[in-house]
Design a protein around this motif. Structure first.
Motif, mmCIF file in Angstrom:
data_model
loop_
_atom_site.group_PDB
_atom_site.id
_atom_site.type_symbol
_atom_site.label_atom_id
_atom_site.label_comp_id
_atom_site.label_asym_id
_atom_site.label_seq_id
_atom_site.Cartn_x
_atom_site.Cartn_y
_atom_site.Cartn_z
ATOM 1 N N GLY A 83 0.819 -1.204 0.000
ATOM 2 C CA GLY A 83 0.000 0.000 0.000
ATOM 3 C C GLY A 83 0.852 1.253 0.000
ATOM 4 N N TRP A 84 0.153 2.391 -0.006
ATOM 5 C CA TRP A 84 0.798 3.694 -0.104
ATOM 6 C C TRP A 84 0.407 4.551 1.092
ATOM 7 C CZ3 TRP A 84 4.250 3.270 -3.749
ATOM 8 C CH2 TRP A 84 4.038 2.348 -4.770
ATOM 9 N N PRO A 85 1.187 5.588 1.414
ATOM 10 C CA PRO A 85 0.835 6.445 2.552
ATOM 11 C C PRO A 85 -0.508 7.131 2.322
ATOM 12 C CG PRO A 85 2.810 7.255 1.436
ATOM 13 C CD PRO A 85 2.410 6.013 0.747
ATOM 14 N N HIS A 86 -1.210 7.397 3.402
ATOM 15 C CA HIS A 86 -2.531 8.010 3.317
ATOM 16 C C HIS A 86 -2.495 9.529 3.383
ATOM 17 C CE1 HIS A 86 -4.994 4.235 4.435
ATOM 18 N NE2 HIS A 86 -3.927 3.924 3.736
ATOM 19 N N CYS A 87 -1.386 10.106 3.875
ATOM 20 C CA CYS A 87 -1.330 11.558 3.971
ATOM 21 C C CYS A 87 0.114 12.029 3.847
ATOM 22 C CB CYS A 87 -1.946 12.047 5.279
ATOM 23 S SG CYS A 87 -1.170 11.377 6.742
ATOM 24 N N GLY A 88 0.252 13.309 3.571
ATOM 25 C CA GLY A 88 1.582 13.881 3.442
ATOM 26 C C GLY A 88 1.527 15.389 3.602
ATOM 27 N N ALA A 89 2.671 15.965 3.867
ATOM 28 C CA ALA A 89 2.763 17.415 4.025
ATOM 29 C C ALA A 89 4.206 17.845 3.769
ATOM 30 C CB ALA A 89 2.349 17.830 5.421
ATOM 31 N N PHE A 90 4.382 19.073 3.326
ATOM 32 C CA PHE A 90 5.700 19.665 3.186
ATOM 33 C C PHE A 90 5.943 20.543 4.407
ATOM 34 C CE2 PHE A 90 4.659 18.744 -1.226
ATOM 35 C CZ PHE A 90 5.830 18.136 -1.646
ATOM 36 N N TYR A 91 7.093 20.379 5.044
ATOM 37 C CA TYR A 91 7.426 21.177 6.217
ATOM 38 C C TYR A 91 8.944 21.344 6.275
ATOM 39 C CZ TYR A 91 7.706 22.801 11.018
ATOM 40 O OH TYR A 91 7.967 23.538 12.137
ATOM 41 N N SER A 92 9.406 22.574 6.365
ATOM 42 C CA SER A 92 10.836 22.895 6.482
ATOM 43 C C SER A 92 11.653 22.198 5.406
ATOM 44 C CB SER A 92 11.362 22.517 7.868
ATOM 45 O OG SER A 92 10.798 23.328 8.850
ATOM 46 N N GLN A 93 11.207 22.313 4.167
ATOM 47 C CA GLN A 93 11.903 21.734 3.027
ATOM 48 C C GLN A 93 12.010 20.211 3.103
ATOM 49 O OE1 GLN A 93 13.134 23.365 0.181
ATOM 50 N NE2 GLN A 93 11.807 24.934 0.999
ATOM 51 N N ARG A 94 11.041 19.572 3.770
ATOM 52 C CA ARG A 94 11.006 18.113 3.862
ATOM 53 C C ARG A 94 9.615 17.624 3.509
ATOM 54 N NH1 ARG A 94 13.937 16.348 9.382
ATOM 55 N NH2 ARG A 94 14.323 14.465 8.226
ATOM 56 N N LEU A 95 9.528 16.431 2.952
ATOM 57 C CA LEU A 95 8.248 15.797 2.687
ATOM 58 C C LEU A 95 7.995 14.769 3.778
ATOM 59 C CD1 LEU A 95 5.762 15.184 0.953
ATOM 60 C CD2 LEU A 95 7.177 13.620 -0.396
ATOM 61 N N LEU A 96 6.894 14.953 4.497
ATOM 62 C CA LEU A 96 6.491 14.027 5.549
ATOM 63 C C LEU A 96 5.331 13.206 5.019
ATOM 64 C CD1 LEU A 96 7.672 16.632 6.944
ATOM 65 C CD2 LEU A 96 6.389 15.925 8.930
ATOM 66 N N ILE A 97 5.433 11.895 5.120
ATOM 67 C CA ILE A 97 4.335 11.032 4.708
ATOM 68 C C ILE A 97 4.039 10.056 5.837
ATOM 69 C CG2 ILE A 97 4.707 11.244 2.228
ATOM 70 C CD1 ILE A 97 6.233 8.639 2.268
ATOM 71 N N GLY A 98 2.786 9.661 5.939
ATOM 72 C CA GLY A 98 2.400 8.758 7.018
ATOM 73 C C GLY A 98 1.099 8.052 6.731
ATOM 74 N N GLY A 99 0.657 7.260 7.699
ATOM 75 C CA GLY A 99 -0.568 6.496 7.559
ATOM 76 C C GLY A 99 -0.372 5.267 6.690
ATOM 77 N N PHE A 100 0.682 4.516 6.945
ATOM 78 C CA PHE A 100 0.963 3.319 6.160
ATOM 79 C C PHE A 100 0.052 2.181 6.598
ATOM 80 C CE2 PHE A 100 4.888 5.711 6.894
ATOM 81 C CZ PHE A 100 5.160 6.107 5.594
ATOM 82 N N LYS A 101 -0.215 1.281 5.691
ATOM 83 C CA LYS A 101 -1.103 0.147 5.985
ATOM 84 C C LYS A 101 -0.534 -0.704 7.127
ATOM 85 C CE LYS A 101 -3.439 -3.680 3.660
ATOM 86 N NZ LYS A 101 -3.581 -4.389 2.387
ATOM 87 N N SER A 102 0.772 -0.991 7.074
ATOM 88 C CA SER A 102 1.369 -1.842 8.105
ATOM 89 C C SER A 102 1.782 -1.064 9.359
ATOM 90 C CB SER A 102 2.577 -2.580 7.540
ATOM 91 O OG SER A 102 3.530 -1.666 7.047
ATOM 92 N N LEU A 103 1.972 0.254 9.242
ATOM 93 C CA LEU A 103 2.339 1.098 10.386
ATOM 94 C C LEU A 103 1.515 2.378 10.339
ATOM 95 C CD1 LEU A 103 6.217 0.721 10.246
ATOM 96 C CD2 LEU A 103 4.707 -0.230 11.975
ATOM 97 N N PRO A 104 0.251 2.344 10.772
ATOM 98 C CA PRO A 104 -0.623 3.504 10.599
ATOM 99 C C PRO A 104 -0.213 4.740 11.396
ATOM 100 C CG PRO A 104 -1.711 1.778 11.861
ATOM 101 C CD PRO A 104 -0.422 1.213 11.381
ATOM 102 N N ASN A 105 0.545 4.595 12.471
ATOM 103 C CA ASN A 105 0.932 5.744 13.296
ATOM 104 C C ASN A 105 2.368 6.199 13.049
ATOM 105 O OD1 ASN A 105 -1.552 5.891 14.599
ATOM 106 N ND2 ASN A 105 -0.966 4.275 16.023
ATOM 107 N N ALA A 106 3.004 5.709 11.993
ATOM 108 C CA ALA A 106 4.393 6.059 11.710
ATOM 109 C C ALA A 106 4.468 7.176 10.673
ATOM 110 C CB ALA A 106 5.146 4.830 11.203
ATOM 111 N N TRP A 107 5.563 7.957 10.735
ATOM 112 C CA TRP A 107 5.828 9.036 9.788
ATOM 113 C C TRP A 107 7.205 8.828 9.198
ATOM 114 C CZ3 TRP A 107 2.480 12.721 8.247
ATOM 115 C CH2 TRP A 107 1.328 12.900 9.023
ATOM 116 N N MET A 108 7.358 9.191 7.927
ATOM 117 C CA MET A 108 8.670 9.201 7.288
ATOM 118 C C MET A 108 8.988 10.632 6.886
ATOM 119 S SD MET A 108 8.702 5.781 4.862
ATOM 120 C CE MET A 108 9.854 6.507 3.752
#
Length: 124
Positions: A83-108
């Motif tokens: 699966g693919w992340p469910h949400c994402g955002a740009f913050y301080s020149q970084r892309l944050l993605i999260g809501g993974f199927k296997s780790l729903p509370n994790a962020w990259m």
């Protein structure tokens, strides 16, 4: 000279084992930075905080941070089958993605300014 003095002072503490190293490098504004590495038996774990007291606030500042390398989980987190992340955002020149199927509370977090680079190894 400063890094040697800092290393001597840190090794003189009763709760620090041999293996600590201090290396200095020039900062961008003419100041000096000291990188303290806690290594060796007895210096493991997450219990290290580096603080300091600034004598002349017009000339100095003490900042500390901890570098924690990522650990490879052994399998892909994002794929057509996982699966693919469910949400994402740009913050301080970084892309944050999260809501993974296997780790729903994790962020990259991507590397700064490199939105699709999630390399877990620190090389800078």
């Amino acid at each position: 000279v400063m890094a040697g003095r800092v290393e001597t002072a840190v090794l003189d503490l009763p709760n620090v084992a041999p293996g600590v190293t201090c290396v200095s490098s020039s900062g961008g504004t003419g100041g000096t930075k000291v990188k303290i590495t806690f290594d060796g038996v007895g210096n493991e774990g997450d219990g290290w905080a580096v603080t300091g007291r600034v004598i002349n606030k017009a000339d100095a500042a003490i900042l500390s941070f901890k570098v924690t390398p990522g650990v490879e989980p052994g399998e892909d987190l994002i794929s057509a089958t996982k699966g693919w992340p469910h949400c994402g955002a740009f913050y301080s020149q970084r892309l944050l993605i999260g809501g993974f199927k296997s780790l729903p509370n994790a962020w990259m977090f991507s590397k700064v300014g490199d939105y699709f680079n999630y390399d877990k190894r620190f090389v800078e």
